[in-house]
Design an enzyme around this catalytic site. Structure first.
Site, PDB file in Angstrom:
ATOM      1  N   ASP A   1       1.314   4.032  -3.056  1.00 35.76           N
ATOM      2  CA  ASP A   1       0.805   5.439  -2.708  1.00 35.76           C
ATOM      3  C   ASP A   1       1.924   6.520  -3.215  1.00 35.76           C
ATOM      4  O   ASP A   1       1.886   7.175  -3.866  1.00 35.76           O
ATOM      5  CB  ASP A   1       0.417   5.790  -1.333  1.00 35.76           C
ATOM      6  CG  ASP A   1      -0.748   4.863  -1.040  1.00 35.76           C
ATOM      7  OD1 ASP A   1      -1.519   4.196  -1.929  1.00 35.76           O
ATOM      8  OD2 ASP A   1      -1.322   4.852   0.023  1.00 35.76           O
TER       9      ASP A   1
ATOM     10  N   GLU B   1       0.766  -1.187   0.110  1.00 41.10           N
ATOM     11  CA  GLU B   1       0.085  -0.079   0.015  1.00 41.10           C
ATOM     12  C   GLU B   1       0.865   1.338   0.115  1.00 41.10           C
ATOM     13  O   GLU B   1       0.739   2.160  -0.875  1.00 41.10           O
ATOM     14  CB  GLU B   1      -0.849   0.174   1.327  1.00 41.10           C
ATOM     15  CG  GLU B   1      -1.793   1.333   1.516  1.00 41.10           C
ATOM     16  CD  GLU B   1      -2.954   1.531   0.411  1.00 41.10           C
ATOM     17  OE1 GLU B   1      -3.837   0.756   0.692  1.00 41.10           O
ATOM     18  OE2 GLU B   1      -2.760   2.198  -0.608  1.00 41.10           O
TER      19      GLU B   1
ATOM     20  N   SER C   1      -7.305   2.623  -3.449  1.00 45.55           N
ATOM     21  CA  SER C   1      -6.005   2.680  -3.176  1.00 45.55           C
ATOM     22  C   SER C   1      -4.916   3.255  -3.960  1.00 45.55           C
ATOM     23  O   SER C   1      -3.856   4.007  -3.822  1.00 45.55           O
ATOM     24  CB  SER C   1      -5.547   1.711  -2.675  1.00 45.55           C
ATOM     25  OG  SER C   1      -5.586   1.395  -1.110  1.00 45.55           O
TER      26      SER C   1
END
Ligand SMILES: *[C@@H]1O[C@H](CO)[C@@H](O)[C@H](O)[C@H]1NC(C)=O
Ligand SMILES: *[C@@H]1O[C@H](CO)[C@@H](O)[C@H](O)[C@H]1NC(C)=O
Ligand SMILES: *[C@@H]1O[C@H](CO)[C@@H](O)[C@H](O)[C@H]1NC(C)=O
Ligand SMILES: *[C@@H]1O[C@H](CO)[C@@H](O)[C@H](O)[C@H]1NC(C)=O
Ligand SMILES: *[C@@H]1O[C@H](CO)[C@@H](O)[C@H](O)[C@H]1NC(C)=O
Ligand SMILES: *[C@@H]1O[C@H](CO)[C@@H](O)[C@H](O)[C@H]1NC(C)=O
Ligand SMILES: *[C@@H]1O[C@H](CO)[C@@H](O)[C@H](O)[C@H]1NC(C)=O
Length: 598
Positions: free
Chosen positions: A297, A293, A513
């Site tokens: 990002d 994650e 995400s």
């Protein structure tokens, strides 16, 4: 934060008990969210980092300022408030401060034992669970989440003395069972991705002269997003700032970032981000500890926005409570730790993306409202906040149809669509997901979207949401959603098959995400464009997006967001609760945001 040791308990516990016992009044009671079972009692010396939220009597005024400085047709557009101005607007009444101080003092808790937010609207203190139980006339239990095996120390109701009751909005952690998962779904099961896409000589013409490499239909790279969103000709100067938040021990690996840059953003090789630790968060640089994650990002947000100065926050969080080990760990709530931190900062980044959220119904309404008011404060100060809209379509934030659930937690256990929070807060920009070239909504369980059960529909989206609702056949999904609620997402972006590097390997990954940090990269570049012209950053985006900039989005009209045993809502012409206003046409957005004189 000062330690508040259990000696205090020994002195005061008995003094209070008989004095105040008969003066408590219930503050909040929730039904136990599904999936949790009672495990036992916490050890008495388990510590709780209690936070007490005091009412903000002038919040309406803050909200008015927020809308004025965010409305492109208002003369105050862009005239964001200072930290001090915002703090003055959210300060509690003196009476509330005094009442809470008196209550704390009755437990021997003095001025030096608690921390206060700059606006004094939050009091934070670390207390043994046994003392928290006396203060709140409640019993804490250890609860186990069956699916994940997580443990939390919480209660399902708590009370406050009658004379303090009106002077406190919320006390947490008490009834908060939210787990703030990442909104990531691994699309290609974590494993090596195919080789880097070869740049072809052919292109897909998606209309209006926008040419996209055919490989973008199966693998998303920074170049794909620049082509698709008409950003290839922008002259960047790196003005402004961008931030990514990280939780749940997700580490953003710098070596992976460099590998990613070398592959997809060669001019960024050697650049870096500033790491900020919140409440003890770490960013472990061992390749084995790289988080999918966090890497997703930072690689896409910073890959798109380079050379805008970038920050990665890691907030230590919710230490896993281990019930059978005799060393008590603290119970806290990391999400508001970040909010406190960033609000206390004089110059937060002007575009911030968060890819963590949870089902709105697992976040107590009082807490959701308080956190949302915190987002409004950041908006008034000129910060654009993006959040993933969730990955479970109209259902809970679980992209797996086999395990997704759509029942209310309010004790009625009726079937209902499950909106996500913070996407449902009207003061943030919720980003949904699309796929393919030309773009369509991801029609399996995916782009989180729908209507809040906590927040009313804000005026800025009234017209387009009403248009959408008017076009729904009468009776569609009646009782499954709140047609008067804040509707989301606001916008969307590609969200499937992003090529990133994690632990030295390339993988394909997806989820909202991915779309939130990617969209935020473009917001940072819009701020760059404005700053180049001497204009202030954009701040809270929705009033602009739903009015002057509405035509600068690519309307997505194909696909839907399944969930809860239904096909969910449809992407339609105009705004819809699957893809919002659509995906950015960056070139057009630049023209809109740099045209005016403010
Ligand atoms: C405090 O909690 C106890 C135990 O749950 C309960 O019996 C009592 O009524 C509560 N006191 C008040 C004033 O609510
Ligand atoms: C992209 O992929 C989708 C789904 O496989 C397909 O329907 C579409 O035709 C492809 N687009 C192009 C331009 O080939
Ligand atoms: C990047 O920044 C971190 C601190 O934020 C620093 O420790 C590290 O050495 C830097 N890495 C490179 C490659 O510059
Ligand atoms: C960093 O991660 C590695 C690999 O998971 C682990 O062995 C190491 O103990 C971690 N270091 C810290 C300081 O947490
Ligand atoms: C709620 O209802 C569903 C479907 O009727 C059932 O499967 C589930 O066990 C119920 N849960 C609770 C907590 O009553
Ligand atoms: C979505 O579109 C399909 C096909 O046109 C239609 O059958 C369905 O009723 C629509 N659903 C909603 C919620 O509008
Ligand atoms: C792309 O952006 C440019 C400005 O950079 C604009 O002139 C052009 O119209 C945009 N193209 C499309 C197809 O919207």
């Amino acid at each position: 934060m000062r330690l508040f040791i259990s000696v205090v308990l020994a002195i005061t516990g008995s003094v209070l008990a008989k004095d105040a016992d008969c003066h408590f009044k219930l503050k909040e009671s929730v039904a136990l969210p599904r999936g949790w079972v009672k495990h036992g009692l916490p050890p008495a010396d388990h510590n709780i980092n209690l936070r007490i939220g005091l009412p903000q009597p002038n919040f309406k005024l803050l909200e008015q300022h927020l809308y004025e400085v965010s409305d492109p047709f208002h003369e105050r557009y862009g005239q964001h408030l200072s930290k001090e101005e915002v703090e003055a607007l959210v300060a509690p009444h003196q009476e509330s401060l005094d009442s809470v101080d008196k209550w704390l003092a009755s437990f021997g808790i003095g001025e030096g034992d608690a921390q206060r937010s700059p606006a004094k609207d939050w009091v934070k203190l670390r207390v043994p669970v046994a003392l928290a139980e006396k203060m709140l006339n409640t019993t804490y239990y250890v609860w186990k989440h069956l699916e994940s095996g997580d443990y939390l120390v919480r209660t399902t109701s708590y009370s406050l003395p009658v004379d303090v009751h009106a002077h406190v909005d919320v006390v947490q952690p008490t009834t908060m069972f939210g787990r703030f998962k990442g909104s990531k779904s691994t699309v290609v099961s974590i494993g090596d991705a195919p080789d880097a896409p070869k740049i072809s000589t052919s292109t897909i013409d998606i209309g209006n002269g926008i040419m996209v490499d055919p490989s973008c239909n199966t693998t998303i790279t920074v170049t794909c997003l620049e082509q698709l969103y008409n950003a290839t000709s922008f002259q960047r100067q790196g003005k402004g700032t961008i931030g990514i938040t990280g939780y749940l021990e997700q580490n953003a690996n710098i070596q992976d970032l460099e590998t990613f840059f070398a592959e997809q953003r060669p001019d960024a090789v050697g650049s870096n981000f500033t790491f900020i630790s919140v409440a003890g968060g770490i960013n472990n640089q061992s390749l084995a500890a790289a988080g999918d994650e966090a890497n997703l990002d930072v690689q896409f947000a910073f890959g798109i926005s380079h050379p805008v100065p970038a920050t990665f926050y890691s907030t230590a969080g919710r230490p896993p409570f281990i019930p059978d080990v005799n060393t008590p760990t603290d119970t806290n709530e990391p999400y508001s730790d970040w909010l406190d931190f960033v609000l206390s900062h004089p110059n937060p980044p002007s575009a911030i993306s968060t890819s963590y959220g949870d089902d709105e119904q697992t976040v107590p309404e009082s807490f959701a409202k308080k956190a949302c008011q915190g987002f409004a404060q950041l908006g008034a100060r000129g910060v654009s906040l993006m959040f993933s809209s969730g990955d479970g379509g109209v259902g809970d934030n679980d992209p797996n149809p086999a395990t997704q659930t759509c029942f209310t937690n309010d004790g009625r256990n009726v079937t209902r669509f499950i909106p996500g929070f913070p996407a449902s807060c009207p003061f943030v920009t919720a980003v949904g997901g699309t796929t393919n070239v030309p773009e369509v909504a991801v029609s399996r369980f995916f782009s989180g979207g729908g209507f809040s059960d906590y927040f009313e529909r804000p005026a800025y989206q009234d017209k387009v949401v009403q248009n959408y609702l008017n076009a729904l056949p009468k009776g569609t999904y009646e009782g499954l959603f709140n047609p008067n609620g804040r509707a989301f997402p606001d916008v969307s972006a590609q969200s499937d098959r992003y090529r990133i590097w994690v632990g030295g390997r390339a993988i394909l990954i997806g989820g909202t995400s991915a779309s939130s940090p990617a969209f935020t990269g473009f917001v940072a570049l819009l701020n760059d464009a404005r700053l180049q012209k001497g204009l202030p950053p954009l701040g809270f985006l929705n009033p602009l997006f739903y009015s002057q900039a509405a035509g600068a989005f690519n309307d997505i009209t194909v696909g839907h967001n399944s969930g809860c045993g239904t096909t969910g809502f449809n992407a339609t012409k105009g705004w819809d609760p699957v893809t919002g206003l659509g995906t950015p046409n960056f070139g057009k957005l630049v023209a809109v945001v740099t045209a005016g004189k403010h």
